[in-house]
Motif scaffolding. Sequence first.
Motif, short mmCIF file in Angstrom:
data_model
loop_
_atom_site.label_atom_id
_atom_site.label_comp_id
_atom_site.label_asym_id
_atom_site.label_seq_id
_atom_site.Cartn_x
_atom_site.Cartn_y
_atom_site.Cartn_z
N SER A 78 -11.32 -2.30 29.13
CA SER A 78 -11.04 -1.55 30.26
C SER A 78 -12.14 -2.13 31.55
O SER A 78 -11.65 -2.04 32.63
N ALA A 79 -13.01 -2.66 31.07
CA ALA A 79 -14.14 -3.19 32.25
C ALA A 79 -13.55 -4.50 32.75
O ALA A 79 -13.94 -4.75 33.88
N ASN A 80 -12.48 -5.13 32.06
CA ASN A 80 -11.97 -6.15 32.88
C ASN A 80 -10.70 -5.59 33.65
O ASN A 80 -9.70 -5.93 33.45
N LYS A 106 -17.87 2.54 20.09
CA LYS A 106 -16.97 3.16 19.29
C LYS A 106 -16.45 2.43 18.19
O LYS A 106 -16.23 3.11 16.84
N SER A 107 -16.33 1.05 18.09
CA SER A 107 -15.85 0.37 16.95
C SER A 107 -17.03 0.32 15.89
O SER A 107 -16.48 0.54 14.42
N ARG A 108 -18.26 0.28 16.19
CA ARG A 108 -19.19 0.35 15.36
C ARG A 108 -19.19 1.64 14.81
O ARG A 108 -19.38 1.79 13.55
N LEU A 163 0.07 2.20 17.40
CA LEU A 163 -0.99 1.32 16.93
C LEU A 163 -2.25 2.25 17.16
O LEU A 163 -3.13 1.59 17.44
N THR A 164 -2.13 3.43 17.14
CA THR A 164 -3.35 4.34 17.58
C THR A 164 -4.31 4.67 16.11
O THR A 164 -5.59 4.59 16.39
N LYS A 190 -10.91 3.97 22.79
CA LYS A 190 -9.54 4.43 23.47
C LYS A 190 -9.18 3.75 24.75
O LYS A 190 -8.08 3.70 25.18
N ASN A 191 -10.22 3.04 25.48
CA ASN A 191 -10.02 2.66 26.76
C ASN A 191 -9.63 0.95 26.61
O ASN A 191 -9.26 0.42 27.44
N ASN A 192 -10.02 0.60 25.48
CA ASN A 192 -9.71 -1.10 25.26
C ASN A 192 -8.06 -1.02 25.06
O ASN A 192 -7.46 -0.39 24.39
#
Length: 171
Positions: free
Chosen positions: A150-152, A27-29, A57-58, A38-40
Motif C-alpha cells: 500500500s506504500a506504493n 505482520k507477515s513475520r 484469498l484472505t 491486510k493493506n498489501n
Amino acid sequence: MLLYHPFKPFFDENSRILMLGSFPSLKSRELGFYYQNKNNRFYQILELLFNLAPKSLTKQESQKAFLKAYKIALWDIFKSCDITKSKDESINLKDINTKANDLSFVLEKAPIKAVFTTGKKAHHAFCHFYVNFKQNYPSVFYHTLPSSSSANARFSLEKLVDEYKLIKAYL
C-alpha cells in the motif's frame, strides 16, 4: 535491527513461477507467511487477475491452496538484513549483514519458467546478488513487477493487475 528470514520458501515440485519479494513485513513475520499485511494488495491482485471472488484469498489456507493450484512459488531475496519495521528502504545492500537467499534451492527442485521480483528493492537486490542469473539459468525469464504494498500509492489496484498479467503467460 538484524533479522533472519523467518520461514521457508513456499513451493512444490510443480511450481512454474517464482515471485520474490524483499523481506517479510512485520505482520507477515508475526503470522508466518508471505504478504499477510491486510493493506498489501498482493492477494487482491491475484483475485482480480484470476477472476476469483473478492476476499477469497484472505485466509492462509486458501492462499496456499491457490498458489499450489496455479503453480506459484513465493520467497524473498534477503536471507538476513538490518531492517527497520517493514521498510525496504532501510535495507542497505552493501551492509555486512545483508545476505541473499540461495535461489538454487527452489530453481533446482521445481520447473520454474519465470522469476518475478516485486518492487524496487527486490529488483535492485536481485541485480546485486544474482549477477550471473542468466548465465546459470538461461531458460528462465526474469522481470520486475511493481510492489503490491500500500506504500506504493503510485499504482492503483487496476494498474497493478494490468502489470501482473504477465505472470499468466508462464503458467
